[in-house]
Write an enzyme that holds these catalytic residues in place. Sequence first.
Site, short mmCIF file in Angstrom:
data_model
loop_
_atom_site.label_atom_id
_atom_site.label_comp_id
_atom_site.label_asym_id
_atom_site.label_seq_id
_atom_site.Cartn_x
_atom_site.Cartn_y
_atom_site.Cartn_z
N TRP B 104 21.09 -26.80 -2.86
CA TRP B 104 19.60 -27.13 -2.70
C TRP B 104 19.15 -28.21 -3.76
CZ3 TRP B 104 17.61 -27.44 1.79
CH2 TRP B 104 18.26 -26.61 2.61
N ASP B 174 10.91 -26.28 -7.21
CA ASP B 174 11.07 -25.50 -5.81
C ASP B 174 11.43 -24.07 -6.03
OD1 ASP B 174 11.91 -24.50 -3.34
OD2 ASP B 174 13.35 -26.46 -2.90
N LYS B 198 11.88 -16.75 3.06
CA LYS B 198 12.70 -15.99 2.15
C LYS B 198 11.98 -14.56 1.87
CE LYS B 198 15.61 -19.35 1.55
NZ LYS B 198 16.48 -19.57 2.81
#
Lengths: 364, 364
Positions: B104, B174, B198
């Site tokens: 990511w 993030d 999530k």
Amino acid sequence: MHRNQLNFSGGPGALPDSVLQQVQQAVVELPETGLSVLGMSHRSSWFVDLLAQTEADLRALLQVPDDYSVAFLQGGSSLQFSMIPMNFSVPGAAAAEYVTTGYWSRKVLEEASRVGPMRVIWDGAASGYRALPSLDALDWDTRASFRHYVSNETVEGLQFPAVTDLPGSPLIADMSSDFMSKPFDVRAYGMVYAHAQKNLGPAGVTVTLIRNALLERTPDTLPPMLDYRTHIKHRSNYNTPPVFAIYVMAKVLHWIRDEIGGLDAMRDINSRKSAALYATLDGLREVVDCHAEKAARSMMNIAFRFKDARLDTLFKEKSTEAGLSGLGGHRSLGGMRASLYNAVSEQAVKRLTTFINEFAVRYA
Amino acid sequence: MHRNQLNFSGGPGALPDSVLQQVQQAVVELPETGLSVLGMSHRSSWFVDLLAQTEADLRALLQVPDDYSVAFLQGGSSLQFSMIPMNFSVPGAAAAEYVTTGYWSRKVLEEASRVGPMRVIWDGAASGYRALPSLDALDWDTRASFRHYVSNETVEGLQFPAVTDLPGSPLIADMSSDFMSKPFDVRAYGMVYAHAQKNLGPAGVTVTLIRNALLERTPDTLPPMLDYRTHIKHRSNYNTPPVFAIYVMAKVLHWIRDEIGGLDAMRDINSRKSAALYATLDGLREVVDCHAEKAARSMMNIAFRFKDARLDTLFKEKSTEAGLSGLGGHRSLGGMRASLYNAVSEQAVKRLTTFINEFAVRYA
């Protein structure tokens, strides 16, 4: 399915009961996966198949030609307003041309003007945004990067007739509030886009149809998320898509196809609904004004007000009490607005027209 | 509530049963409005109140200081990757600094590099993205526009420890895959962002927390939709927000507060869950490898594989048959991954560890 209020909101709007029933089950468990739709991985074969099938269903209903790509995006139509000039402005071409017919086409300018050269080719301000131009009578510049208009002005209740052929630079339409309410000829457009929350699903997903030739203009310097080619190449599954909103949209497409019978039938129903409401309002023309001039009237949104403004307030109060929700006009215009999106039934419109007539007899 | 599968997916992930039950009702009718939540206007007082209350609930759970703004956006974390340098790059400052620790944080670079000057201050490629640096040991440039890292690498299963103080240029994180899984000190950050899917809700909404002083950097030339100030000024209601996703998020926040007991309790539960799974995997170290080095292990995502790769395939097949869903590793890494987000219960983890032990006895 029992619900206390009928929904005439400008959007997010009503969805079909049969869709809501399927969604209700899926929130707890999708029978085919054993999991809640809210916890489905976007990389699962279930969702990858759903994306492909949803695109295929949309293509079939609209007869989308093979040389057009389909992508389901986030950010609403509002993000498209800037993505369009980012992707499709041609360096050195004449300014992109925008038709300005009401609240939403003016909002487009706020975003687009930060990105590339543009000019307003027509502005309805002088008429108070009650009328529309004839698109084929405008003085388009064939050297413009593209031309943009809003097919249905949700706030003012103005709707353009179908475009079948408009030679010149690529034509781009924001169809957010009348997409999938009737058939249209995709070939007339370089790009069409529409958020789902009027006729197609919940807020959170936006449909784009793009003629592939236009994608050759997209510069390689854009962040991939703002480059249409990224989303098309990854079949709307580049980053995590709004899985739930796409699932509901898939069910609404099935409803249009299987329960309504397709877009011709959808248009006929929508046409009868708006005709009934306009007839009621025209019958009360001594006490009620419709905002739109007759030639520009929308099938989707009908903005009206009482000549006696005190009745507007009373109407909103009494209609809510009567189980008719969302009839207040947009904050920029005041008065009332009835939105008759796909999932608003003819029976619901009948209840509305009956209520309006009874209200007028009693109070006007 | 009966469901056939337990969800260990990397995301969108599991949501609490009690939340799903409320959502199921709301899909047909929100008791307080008489309408489906899917057809609620974003301008209704119901939704305006929901937005304000959701922001207040988030602020209370995280103890967000008053000089931070909160906005709920679309486009996922992926759109933040480019919006951050658009808004916060300072002309003439040193390049923004990025810590690259896995899948990511490398995706971040693809978007950010199109917007402003940046440099990678640390890259974990040499270790195969199994380890993390100590953030306070890196050679940060105090003249950089900002510093960026990913607090939890979802694919590799690496998680940074809490940051409390890291003097220098504004720190941006993030936190998509560990936000709201434990408390953290918002003051340590210039900005924190996280998509919902999530620990917080369905895909379609992204939470941003921004220190107000940073907003003074934002240039007036951005399209309003890409300017954080627009969304903050309009209280996350500039264009149509993803009403449904925000509604579900609101219910998850209530669940964390009322059923779990807050973020300290949430962390304790999450800590027990991952400890139980790591203990099981460590007990099988002769046949199983964890991807992450011990010091970098994540509480949220545990990536592992059998030394005998044929067993990976068998494990995925048998675990699905046993009602344990989503245990396949990310396509970029292979092997297995168990994601233990907030809504994965301790009982679910117990079923997983029992299954792993039985599988190892039988096949490994």
